[in-house]
Write an enzyme that holds these catalytic residues in place. Structure first.
Site, mmCIF file in Angstrom:
data_model
loop_
_atom_site.group_PDB
_atom_site.id
_atom_site.type_symbol
_atom_site.label_atom_id
_atom_site.label_comp_id
_atom_site.label_asym_id
_atom_site.label_seq_id
_atom_site.Cartn_x
_atom_site.Cartn_y
_atom_site.Cartn_z
ATOM 1 N N ARG A 1 0.817 -1.271 -0.106
ATOM 2 C CA ARG A 1 0.027 -0.082 -0.020
ATOM 3 C C ARG A 1 0.780 1.066 -0.117
ATOM 4 O O ARG A 1 1.867 1.567 1.047
ATOM 5 C CB ARG A 1 -0.878 -0.138 1.137
ATOM 6 C CG ARG A 1 -1.715 1.251 1.335
ATOM 7 C CD ARG A 1 -2.713 1.057 2.355
ATOM 8 N NE ARG A 1 -3.303 2.424 2.732
ATOM 9 C CZ ARG A 1 -3.163 3.250 3.519
ATOM 10 N NH1 ARG A 1 -2.388 3.060 4.689
ATOM 11 N NH2 ARG A 1 -3.922 4.344 3.739
ATOM 12 N N HIS B 1 -2.902 11.226 0.615
ATOM 13 C CA HIS B 1 -2.461 10.826 1.802
ATOM 14 C C HIS B 1 -1.938 12.159 2.595
ATOM 15 O O HIS B 1 -0.743 12.238 2.541
ATOM 16 C CB HIS B 1 -1.369 9.743 1.782
ATOM 17 C CG HIS B 1 -1.167 9.150 3.058
ATOM 18 N ND1 HIS B 1 -1.342 7.581 3.475
ATOM 19 C CD2 HIS B 1 -0.703 9.606 4.414
ATOM 20 C CE1 HIS B 1 -1.161 7.294 4.736
ATOM 21 N NE2 HIS B 1 -0.612 8.571 5.213
ATOM 22 N N GLU C 1 -7.324 8.414 5.932
ATOM 23 C CA GLU C 1 -7.829 9.062 7.192
ATOM 24 C C GLU C 1 -8.197 10.652 7.102
ATOM 25 O O GLU C 1 -7.421 11.665 7.400
ATOM 26 C CB GLU C 1 -6.445 9.356 8.105
ATOM 27 C CG GLU C 1 -6.004 7.780 8.620
ATOM 28 C CD GLU C 1 -5.059 7.879 9.662
ATOM 29 O OE1 GLU C 1 -4.434 8.949 9.947
ATOM 30 O OE2 GLU C 1 -4.698 6.870 10.158
ATOM 31 N N ASN D 1 -7.334 2.001 9.656
ATOM 32 C CA ASN D 1 -6.183 2.139 10.126
ATOM 33 C C ASN D 1 -6.348 2.043 11.651
ATOM 34 O O ASN D 1 -6.729 2.915 12.530
ATOM 35 C CB ASN D 1 -5.473 3.396 9.901
ATOM 36 C CG ASN D 1 -5.143 3.602 8.468
ATOM 37 O OD1 ASN D 1 -5.183 2.523 7.699
ATOM 38 N ND2 ASN D 1 -4.564 4.823 7.917
ATOM 39 N N TYR E 1 -4.713 1.316 15.462
ATOM 40 C CA TYR E 1 -3.480 1.265 16.287
ATOM 41 C C TYR E 1 -3.832 1.374 18.000
ATOM 42 O O TYR E 1 -2.925 0.617 18.510
ATOM 43 C CB TYR E 1 -2.700 2.767 16.311
ATOM 44 C CG TYR E 1 -1.945 3.022 14.752
ATOM 45 C CD1 TYR E 1 -0.627 2.416 14.710
ATOM 46 C CD2 TYR E 1 -2.774 3.316 13.708
ATOM 47 C CE1 TYR E 1 -0.012 2.738 13.568
ATOM 48 C CE2 TYR E 1 -1.944 3.506 12.535
ATOM 49 C CZ TYR E 1 -0.891 3.184 12.456
ATOM 50 O OH TYR E 1 -0.108 3.281 11.324
ATOM 51 N N GLU F 1 -3.590 -0.221 7.990
ATOM 52 C CA GLU F 1 -2.677 0.131 8.748
ATOM 53 C C GLU F 1 -2.598 -0.364 10.197
ATOM 54 O O GLU F 1 -3.719 -0.529 10.770
ATOM 55 C CB GLU F 1 -2.513 1.560 8.966
ATOM 56 C CG GLU F 1 -1.877 2.226 7.737
ATOM 57 C CD GLU F 1 -1.477 3.837 7.880
ATOM 58 O OE1 GLU F 1 -1.209 4.195 9.324
ATOM 59 O OE2 GLU F 1 -1.582 4.626 7.088
HETATM 60 C C1 NOJ Z 1 -1.730 6.986 10.336
HETATM 61 C C2 NOJ Z 1 -1.005 7.742 8.880
HETATM 62 O O1 NOJ Z 1 -2.012 7.005 7.746
HETATM 63 C C3 NOJ Z 1 0.159 7.743 8.606
HETATM 64 O O2 NOJ Z 1 0.646 8.566 7.701
HETATM 65 C C4 NOJ Z 1 0.944 7.613 9.934
HETATM 66 O O3 NOJ Z 1 2.636 7.786 9.747
HETATM 67 C C5 NOJ Z 1 0.886 6.436 10.641
HETATM 68 N N1 NOJ Z 1 -0.490 6.409 10.927
HETATM 69 C C6 NOJ Z 1 1.322 6.439 12.263
HETATM 70 O O4 NOJ Z 1 0.973 7.536 12.864
#
Ligand code: NOJ
Length: 498
Positions: free
Chosen positions: A106, A151, A197, A324, A326, A395
Site C-alpha cells: 500500500r 494521503h 484518514e 487504520n 493502532y 494500517e
Molecule cells: C496514520 C497515517 O496514515 C500515517 O501517515 C502515519 O504515519 C501512521 N498512522 C502512524 O502515525
C-alpha cells in the site's frame, strides 16, 4: 448439594477461562488461519518516504511548504525533502518486500508529482513514469499495488488558488487527479483508496491548525468537501473505468476503539458518540447518505447539510472500508458530569488510564497503547454499522523512540508481540463473520512521521538516514516467517547489530 454444584460451576468456568487465555496468548499464529487470497502487506505514503521533493518536475506540496516555512512545528525541525529516498531506491525497497513475502503493497501517489499544478497545468510525464515503473516492478515480484490517492499532501497551488479543501472547487480537482490515475495506472491497479484518514486531514489541518494549512474551526466544511470529492472520484471510476478495469475503490479511516471510562450509561453513550465522530462522520454519508445522527444531534447546524444535488452524488458509495487501527482509549462523559478536559466534543473526554493503570502497553507515540482486542472491536463495529462491507486493515503498527540504541531498535520484540496479538484478535473477528480481506503493517520501513519528524520509527526495516541503508528488524524476520507458513512461537531470536 446446591453449594457443591456452585463450586463445580465456578471451577469449570475458571478452567475454561484459563484454557481460553492460554489459547489466546501462547497459541501459535499461522498464515493458513487466514484465507489464501488474503492480502498481507506493508503500508507507506509518498511524502513520508519518497524524498526527491524538487525532482522530476514535481511541484511543491502543502507539506513541503509547511515544513519549510514552519519547521518549528515539526518536533525535530525536519522535513520530507529526502525522507527514506524511496524515489531513487524504490527497486531496493521492492526487494525488501519480496524478501518479506508480502503479496500486496500500500502506497500513495504524490499529487504534485503527477499534476504539479492540479488541473491548471499539464500531466507530468516524469511523475507518471515513476509510478508506472513502481507498479510494474511490484507486479513482476508478484506484489499487488494498493494505491491511496490522497494521503494528506496536495499541490500547494490548490491551496493558494482557492483554499484547497475549504472550497467546493477541490471536488473537481480531486476528480481530475483520480481520473488521471485511473486512466494511467488502472489497467494494473485493482485497489484504490480515495483518502487516507480524512478526519486527521481536516481535523488537524482545518480544526486545530496543527497540520497545513493551519486553519482552525473549519473542519466540518473541509470534511464536507472531502466526502464529496470521494463521491466525485467514485462516480468517475464507476462510470468510466470499473467495468473494464475490474478493481475496487474505497476509503481509509482512522479508527481507535473507545472504552467507557466508568461503568455507567453516560460513558457508554459517549463511547458510541466518539466512534461516530471519528469513523461515521465520513462513512455514514458515503454509505448511508447522510451525517450520523449522533453528530447532527451534538452539532446541529455547525454540520453542513447535503443539498439534493450532493445527495445524488453520494449514491456511488464505496466497495471497501480501509481501517487504520493502532490503539484503544477510554472516554468519559463531560456534558452531564464535570471533567478537567476542555477539548472539543468528539475528541475531548479521552483518557489513557483508569485508576492509574494504562489501557495497554505504551509506545513511543503519545496516546498509542498496545490494546490488541481493540482491533476485533473496531472490525465488529464496522461490520455491524455497515452491513459487513468488505474491510482491509490498511494500517496497524508500533512506534519506537528513535533515540534508542541500535540493538534495541533492531530487536523490536515488543513490535513482534503487538503484531502477533493484533493479528490473533483480527482472526477472531473474522471467525465471527467479519469480511476482512487484508492486513498491512505500518510501515515497510522507518519514515517521516508528520509532526514528530524522525523522532519515532514504525518500520519493519531500520533506515539509517545518513546512508539510506535498510536493515531488517526482528519484526521483519517474524513477519517473513509467518508469511512463509512457519509456526511462529513466542520466543524471540536476536538480530545482530553489526
Ligand atoms: C496514520 C497515517 O496514515 C500515517 O501517515 C502515519 O504515519 C501512521 N498512522 C502512524 O502515525
Amino acid at each position: 448439594m446446591e453449594r457443591r454444584k456452585k463450586v463445580v460451576v465456578v471451577l469449570a468456568s475458571a478452567f475454561l477461562f484459563l484454557v481460553q487465555s492460554l489459547f489466546s496468548t501462547t497459541c501459535a499464529l499461522r498464515r493458513d488461519q487466514f484465507p489464501p487470497s488474503f492480502l498481507f502487506g506493508t503500508s507507506t505514503s509518498a511524502y513520508q518516504i519518497e524524498g526527491a521533493y524538487q525532482e522530476g518536475n514535481k511541484s511543491l506540496s502543502n507539506w513541503d511548504v509547511f515544513t519549510h516555512s514552519q519547521g518549528g512545528k515539526i518536533k525535530d525541525g525536519s522535513n520530507g525533502d529526502v525522507a527514506a529516498d524511496h524515489y531513487h531506491i524504490y527497486m531496493e525497497d521492492i526487494e525488501l518486500m519480496h524478501s518479506l513475502g508480502i503479496n500486496s503493497y500500500r502506497f500513495s501517489i504524490s499529487w504534485s508529482r503527477v499534476l504539479p499544478r492540479g488541473r491548471y497545468g499539464k500531466i507530468n510525464p516524469t511523475g507518471i513514469a515513476f509510478y508506472n515503473n513502481l507498479i510494474d516492478s511490484l507486479l513482476l515480484r508478484g506484489i499487488e499495488p494498493f494505491v491511496t490517492l490522497s494521503h494528506y499532501d496536495i499541490p500547494q497551488e490548490l491551496e493558494d488558488r482557492y483554499g484547497a479543501w475549504l472550497s467546493p472547487k477541490i471536488q473537481k480537482d480531486f476528480g481530475y487527479f483520480a481520473e488521471v490515475c485511473f486512466s494511467k495506472f488502472g489497467d494494473r491497479v485493482k485497489y484504490w483508496s480515495t483518502f487516507n484518514e480524512p478526519r486527521m486531514m481536516v481535523r488537524y489541518g482545518y480544526g486545530t491548525g496543527e497540520y497545513p494549512p493551519g486553519h482552525r474551526n473549519k473542519e466540518f466544511i473541509a470534511g464536507h468537501n472531502a466526502i464529496l470529492s470521494h463521491a466525485t472520484a467514485v462516480e468517475i471510476y464507476r462510470k468510466r473505468y470499473q467495468v473494464k478495469q475490474q478493481g475496487m475503490i474505497g476509503i481509509v479511516i482512522f479508527m481507535c476503539w473507545f472504552e467507557p471510562l466508568r461503568n455507567n450509561s453516560l460513558d457508554f453513550l459517549v463511547a458510541r458518540q466518539v466512534m461516530s465522530f471519528q469513523a461515521a462522520w465520513f462513512l455514514d454519508p458515503i454509505i448511508h447518505g447522510d451525517y450520523p445522527p449522533e453528530m447532527r444531534q451534538a452539532l446541529g447546524s455547525k454540520l453542513p447539510t447535503f443539498s439534493i444535488k450532493e445527495r445524488r452524488k453520494l449514491q456511488y458509495k464505496l466497495d471497501f472500508i480501509g481501517i487504520n487501527h493502532y490503539t484503544s482509549l477510554y472516554v468519559r462523559d463531560c456534558t452531564f458530569s464535570p471533567c478537567k478536559s476542555s477539548r472539543n466534543i468528539g475528541e475531548s473526554f479521552i483518557y489513557t488510564e483508569r485508576n492509574g493503570i494504562p489501557i495497554g502497553k505504551p509506545t513511543a507515540m503519545p496516546n498509542y497503547y498496545v490494546v490488541p482486542y481493540g482491533i476485533e472491536e473496531v472490525v465488529l463495529y464496522t461490520m455491524r454499522r455497515y452491513n459487513n462491507t468488505p474491510m482491509f486493515i490498511t494500517e496497524n503498527g508500533y512506534a519506537q523512540h528513535s533515540n534508542s540504541s541500535m540493538t534495541e531498535l533492531l530487536n523490536d520484540s515488543d513490535r513482534v508481540d503487538a503484531m502477533r496479538q493484533y493479528l490473533t484478535y483480527l482472526n477472531n473477528a473474522m471467525r465471527k463473520g467479519a469480511d476482512v480481506r487484508g492486513y498491512f503493517v505500518w510501515s515497510l520501513m522507518d519514515n517521516f512521521e508528520w509532526l514528530y519528524g524522525y523522532t519515532m520509527r514504525f518500520g519493519l526495516h531500520h533506515v539509517d538516514y545518513n546512508t539510506q541503508k535498510r536493515t531488517p528488524k526482528l519484526s521483519a524476520r517474524w513477519y517473513k516467517q509467518f508469511l512463509h507458513g512457519v509456526e511462529v512461537q513466542h520466543e524471540h531470536e536476536q538480530v545482530d547489530t553489526i
